[in-house]
Write a protein that holds these residues in place. Structure first.
Motif, PDB file in Angstrom:
ATOM      1  N   TRP A  15      -1.994   0.208   8.645  1.00  0.00           N
ATOM      2  CA  TRP A  15      -0.874   1.161   8.694  1.00  0.00           C
ATOM      3  C   TRP A  15      -0.295   1.238  10.107  1.00  0.00           C
ATOM      4  O   TRP A  15       0.916   1.189  10.300  1.00  0.00           O
ATOM      5  CB  TRP A  15      -1.380   2.522   8.242  1.00  0.00           C
ATOM      6  N   THR A  65       0.966   3.441  -3.300  1.00  0.00           N
ATOM      7  CA  THR A  65      -0.328   4.077  -3.570  1.00  0.00           C
ATOM      8  C   THR A  65      -0.541   5.274  -2.661  1.00  0.00           C
ATOM      9  O   THR A  65      -0.967   6.347  -3.105  1.00  0.00           O
ATOM     10  CB  THR A  65      -1.478   3.072  -3.388  1.00  0.00           C
ATOM     11  N   ARG A  69       0.813  -1.222   0.000  1.00  0.00           N
ATOM     12  CA  ARG A  69       0.000   0.000   0.000  1.00  0.00           C
ATOM     13  C   ARG A  69       0.844   1.269   0.000  1.00  0.00           C
ATOM     14  O   ARG A  69       0.334   2.362  -0.201  1.00  0.00           O
ATOM     15  CB  ARG A  69      -0.919   0.013   1.243  1.00  0.00           C
ATOM     16  N   LEU A 128      -7.432   0.402   6.158  1.00  0.00           N
ATOM     17  CA  LEU A 128      -6.084   0.845   5.816  1.00  0.00           C
ATOM     18  C   LEU A 128      -5.404   1.493   7.015  1.00  0.00           C
ATOM     19  O   LEU A 128      -4.218   1.249   7.275  1.00  0.00           O
ATOM     20  CB  LEU A 128      -6.136   1.833   4.654  1.00  0.00           C
TER      21      LEU A 128
END
Length: 219
Positions: free
Chosen positions: A194, A160, A157, A190
């Protein structure tokens, strides 16, 4: 570092909570829906937390090396690079003949110095603009473990998040346009990923860097 990182993530969650209009959510009732904009801005904040974490790791490792009061000659090569960084940079602008007349020798002398000349403000920037190669560079420079197996699903990720943050910061897209890419559930997931994976990365770094042998040459 971990507390600061978690605090930054907490701010992202607060923003999402304040604008979450899904059933049962704690969002604020308003005739103005800024939920998409908030989701886009949340990406910017996730990027900021990540960039601050990487630079904090670098600064903390260098500060720890200087606090050991080891001379440059006792440091591992990974840290000797930082000790002679300014002299290496100076060599790039030095005429060839000057390398043989003292400029090159000054680098060698610095490597064997009994004092430590590390500048803890140096960051090993590799020009990849905080995408995954930057994380790899950081880990290789300091002799840390490969990051991808630790970060797991967060690893895929990173690019992005960086690209979307840059598109907002450079005016190519608006926060609302980036926010369209995510449902509130997807973004909350997300955020969870994270926080969890980057904190695991920090734990791994702290475990490796907890002894003097991480910094000094065993010779």
């Amino acid at each position: 570092m971990e507390n600061e990182f978690r605090q930054r993530i907490y701010v992202v969650r607060k923003l999402l909570d304040a604008t979450d209009t899904s059933p049962g959510a704690a969002g604020v009732n308003s005739s103005i829906d800024v939920s998409r904009e908030t989701r886009g801005l949340s990406i910017v904040l996730l990027y900021a937390a990540y960039e601050n974490l990487l630079k904090g790791v670098s600064r903390t490792l260098l500060e720890s090396a200087t606090q050991l009061k080891l001379g440059n000659r006792r440091l591992k090569p990974e840290f000797q690079l930082f000790a002679v960084h300014s002299k290496l940079r100076a060599l790039t602008d030095t005429p060839a003949k000057q390398i043989w007349k003292g400029a090159g020798r000054s680098v060698i002398e610095a490597l064997f110095d009994k004092s430590c000349s590390i500048n803890s403000n140096i960051f090993p920037n590799d020009g990849s603009h905080m995408k995954t190669p930057q994380v790899v560079t950081l880990c290789e420079v300091y002799g840390l473990n490969p990051p991808a197996p630790i970060l797991q699903e967060a690893w895929g990720r990173i690019n992005t998040v960086v690209s979307e943050r840059n598109s907002i910061a450079h005016g190519q897209r608006t926060p609302e346009e980036v926010g369209r890419n995510y449902s509130i559930g997807e973004l909350r997931n997300l955020v969870d990923i994270w926080e969890r994976r980057w904190c695991e990365f920090l734990v791994d770094v702290e475990t490796l860097a907890s002894t003097r042998d991480f910094y000094r040459d065993p010779r």
